[in-house]
Design an enzyme around this catalytic site. Structure first.
Site, PDB file in Angstrom:
ATOM      1  N   HIS A 145       0.863  -1.148  -0.192  1.00  0.00           N
ATOM      2  CA  HIS A 145      -0.043  -0.263  -0.183  1.00  0.00           C
ATOM      3  C   HIS A 145       0.751   1.138   0.016  1.00  0.00           C
ATOM      4  O   HIS A 145       1.427   1.363   1.002  1.00  0.00           O
ATOM      5  CB  HIS A 145      -0.654   0.203   1.443  1.00  0.00           C
ATOM      6  CG  HIS A 145      -2.334   0.994   1.716  1.00  0.00           C
ATOM      7  ND1 HIS A 145      -3.308   0.648   1.267  1.00  0.00           N
ATOM      8  CD2 HIS A 145      -1.823   2.772   1.702  1.00  0.00           C
ATOM      9  CE1 HIS A 145      -4.000   2.047   0.969  1.00  0.00           C
ATOM     10  NE2 HIS A 145      -3.502   2.953   0.508  1.00  0.00           N
TER      11      HIS A 145
ATOM     12  N   HIS B 177       1.595   5.432  -1.600  1.00  0.00           N
ATOM     13  CA  HIS B 177       1.416   6.534  -2.668  1.00  0.00           C
ATOM     14  C   HIS B 177       2.320   7.508  -3.537  1.00  0.00           C
ATOM     15  O   HIS B 177       2.718   8.036  -2.861  1.00  0.00           O
ATOM     16  CB  HIS B 177       0.411   7.965  -1.608  1.00  0.00           C
ATOM     17  CG  HIS B 177      -0.998   6.675  -1.146  1.00  0.00           C
ATOM     18  ND1 HIS B 177      -2.699   7.269  -2.109  1.00  0.00           N
ATOM     19  CD2 HIS B 177      -1.654   6.305  -0.689  1.00  0.00           C
ATOM     20  CE1 HIS B 177      -2.888   6.534  -1.031  1.00  0.00           C
ATOM     21  NE2 HIS B 177      -2.751   6.142  -0.176  1.00  0.00           N
TER      22      HIS B 177
ATOM     23  N   GLN C 295      -9.335   8.678  -5.378  1.00  0.00           N
ATOM     24  CA  GLN C 295      -9.388  10.026  -3.459  1.00  0.00           C
ATOM     25  C   GLN C 295     -10.607  11.135  -3.113  1.00  0.00           C
ATOM     26  O   GLN C 295     -10.420  10.806  -1.917  1.00  0.00           O
ATOM     27  CB  GLN C 295      -8.257  10.759  -4.030  1.00  0.00           C
ATOM     28  CG  GLN C 295      -8.354  11.884  -2.447  1.00  0.00           C
ATOM     29  CD  GLN C 295      -7.115  10.999  -1.297  1.00  0.00           C
ATOM     30  OE1 GLN C 295      -6.368  10.852  -1.714  1.00  0.00           O
ATOM     31  NE2 GLN C 295      -7.957  10.675  -0.653  1.00  0.00           N
TER      32      GLN C 295
ATOM     33  N   HIS D  29      -9.765   1.502   0.273  1.00  0.00           N
ATOM     34  CA  HIS D  29      -9.324   2.471   1.372  1.00  0.00           C
ATOM     35  C   HIS D  29     -10.467   1.747   2.206  1.00  0.00           C
ATOM     36  O   HIS D  29     -11.052   2.460   1.598  1.00  0.00           O
ATOM     37  CB  HIS D  29      -8.593   3.785   1.406  1.00  0.00           C
ATOM     38  CG  HIS D  29      -7.908   4.060   0.910  1.00  0.00           C
ATOM     39  ND1 HIS D  29      -7.487   3.954  -0.810  1.00  0.00           N
ATOM     40  CD2 HIS D  29      -6.860   4.799   0.939  1.00  0.00           C
ATOM     41  CE1 HIS D  29      -6.151   4.055  -0.542  1.00  0.00           C
ATOM     42  NE2 HIS D  29      -5.904   5.018   0.586  1.00  0.00           N
TER      43      HIS D  29
ATOM     44  N   GLU E  79     -10.780   4.132   6.897  1.00  0.00           N
ATOM     45  CA  GLU E  79      -9.931   5.045   7.425  1.00  0.00           C
ATOM     46  C   GLU E  79     -10.159   5.850   8.330  1.00  0.00           C
ATOM     47  O   GLU E  79     -10.474   7.106   8.112  1.00  0.00           O
ATOM     48  CB  GLU E  79      -9.294   5.275   6.030  1.00  0.00           C
ATOM     49  CG  GLU E  79      -7.678   5.861   7.126  1.00  0.00           C
ATOM     50  CD  GLU E  79      -6.914   6.523   5.729  1.00  0.00           C
ATOM     51  OE1 GLU E  79      -7.086   6.705   4.885  1.00  0.00           O
ATOM     52  OE2 GLU E  79      -5.536   6.808   6.134  1.00  0.00           O
TER      53      GLU E  79
ATOM     54  N   ASP F  75       2.372   3.293   2.758  1.00  0.00           N
ATOM     55  CA  ASP F  75       0.942   4.696   2.194  1.00  0.00           C
ATOM     56  C   ASP F  75       1.934   5.556   1.992  1.00  0.00           C
ATOM     57  O   ASP F  75       2.224   5.938   1.018  1.00  0.00           O
ATOM     58  CB  ASP F  75       0.752   4.400   3.855  1.00  0.00           C
ATOM     59  CG  ASP F  75      -0.871   5.047   3.079  1.00  0.00           C
ATOM     60  OD1 ASP F  75      -1.034   5.235   2.326  1.00  0.00           O
ATOM     61  OD2 ASP F  75      -1.790   5.392   4.554  1.00  0.00           O
TER      62      ASP F  75
HETATM   63 ZN   LIG Z   1      -3.213   5.198   1.072  1.00  0.00          ZN
END
Ligand SMILES: [Zn+2]
Length: 437
Positions: free
Chosen positions: A55, A57, A150, A208, A211, A307
């Protein structure tokens, strides 16, 4: 190439590994190197399959401070900050930062990364940049991309269309963010439609999911349901799942078996969860990481992700999956011998299963991708963030680091310090690591 006298993560010592034509040809004691093949002396150090990050970005990495720093340190300010940065991004700068991060990753023995890429952008700038990077790094690093809406696939205008365009361009995995949609019902609807999209296209799913510190954020239940309904077992991942930290125990006792039944994978992101979650709490403050040992005990495959590295959400990090695993170990209190070994697995074999990597591992027939770590066991690798003495890809050494050592100049004291010397060593030679509870 023959690697001579290595220790394996399962505790076996005195092991040789023979590489032929980019694959592992044999693993065992007393192997003979073919005429002229180079022999690398492992000196008993730990031979491990490469680190895998489940995971990340990569479109945001190394952008820390652009256009400003996250003052509150919260997830939501990070998302807002990313929204401010997006219009200023250029494809060239994205590519440059991503390639720089991949260099860091390779140096740390991290040879496969699943990166989310934001598709909430009409131009699909980040998608194009990371598809280019994926192809560019493919000789030395497996980059798998997730189409990540996102701003919410339903909440953000045009997001579903852009997500489908990203998949058409070659993005590998379907992403989502149900807890960020406007309502719980929209979150559930997003899970349904994105799982259906993945099933139609024969793709994996990585959302995701939950979270949040809100114990009533239960989209993981919906994700398990649609995974089961659509026959996607083993191909779907719930990332973060931080609300599980705060959920009612009785509800979780029902939920974990449902997740296991659906063959869901779970990804915790220890560095990020421990810093972003619990920000609305006074004291006691919740840690926020999902229930890692309980999920593992319930038969759910759990990986750890990095992440973020130096981006709107996190100002630290260096691509070191041993740092990620060590944080996971501490936050989840997985301090038993078995627990430490599980944390090492969470950044190697478990993540490889999540990505569905072909030919991963140290068995004959696997790709000759491996690391030589300056440690005698996985637990010691975690304790020392062990030096990556060698990083090997397809039978070629692609990175080296010097062994860590120190010389002291103290009156009446020894001059060289060896942090790997164990006073109370774990018994070696076992085929399975000992479990000490
Ligand atoms: Zn993430």
């Amino acid at each position: 190439m023959l690697i001579h006298n290595a220790t394996l993560p399962d505790g076996r010592t005195g092991i040789d590994l023979l590489v032929q034509q980019g694959r592992i040809a044999a693993v065992g004691p007393n192997l003979q190197a073919p005429e002229g093949a180079p022999v690398i002396e492992a000196d008993g150090w730990l031979l491990s399959p490469p680190f895998v990050d489940a995971h990340f970005h990569m479109d945001a990495t190394l952008s820390y401070g652009l256009p400003r720093v996250n003052a509150s340190g919260t997830l939501l300010e990070g998302i807002a900050l990313w929204g401010e940065l997006k219009p200023q991004l250029t494809e060239e700068a994205l590519v440059e930062r991503a390639l720089q991060y991949c260099d860091w990753a390779v140096a740390r023995g991290l040879l496969a990364i699943r990166s989310h890429v934001d598709v909430c952008d009409e131009r699909l700038l980040a998608v194009r940049a990371l598809l280019y990077v994926k192809q560019k790094v493919s000789p030395y690093l497996d980059l798998q991309l997730v189409a990540f809406p996102q701003d919410g696939v339903l909440r953000s205008a045009g997001a579903l269309l852009n997500l489908q365009r990203a998949l058409d361009l070659g993005v590998d995995v379907v992403g989502g963010i149900p807890h960020f949609e406007r309502t719980m019902a929209d979150g559930a609807e997003s899970v349904k439609l994105l799982c259906e999209l993945a099933a139609e296209r024969g793709l994996r799913v990585d959302m995701h999911c939950d979270e949040s510190d809100d114990p009533l954020s239960r989209h993981i239940e919906t994700l398990a349901f649609h995974t089961q309904r659509l026959g996607l077992q083993g191909r779907v991942t719930g990332s973060h799942l931080t609300s599980m930290h705060s959920m009612d125990n009785y509800y979780v006792s029902k939920l974990i078996p449902l997740m296991a039944e659906a063959g869901l994978h779970a990804v915790a992101n220890p560095l990020i969860n421990i810093t972003l979650q619990g920000r609305h709490d006074t004291y006691p403050k919740r840690r926020g990481m999902t229930r890692v040992p309980e999920l593992l005990a319930g038969g759910v495959n759990v990986g750890f992700g990095h992440d973020c590295v130096m981006d709107p959400w996190y100002s630290l990090g260096s691509g070191d999956m041993l740092e990620v695993a060590a944080m996971g170990l501490h936050v989840a209190q997985m301090t038993s011998q078995q627990g430490m070994r599980q944390c090492f697995d969470a950044v190697t074999v478990n993540n490889a299963r999540i990505l569905g990597l072909e030919g991963y591992g140290l068995a004959p027939g696997c790709r000759a991708d491996f690391l030589l770590l300056q440690a005698r066991s996985p637990a010691e690798a975690l304790r020392l963030r062990a030096a990556r003495l060698l990083v090997v890809r397809g039978g070629e050494v692609i990175a080296r680091s010097p062994a860590a050592s120190a010389s002291l100049n103290l009156p009446g004291r020894p001059l060289n310090v060896d942090f790997t010397l164990q006073r109370d060593p774990v018994p070696s030679g076992a085929t399975e690591p000992p479990s000490i509870e």
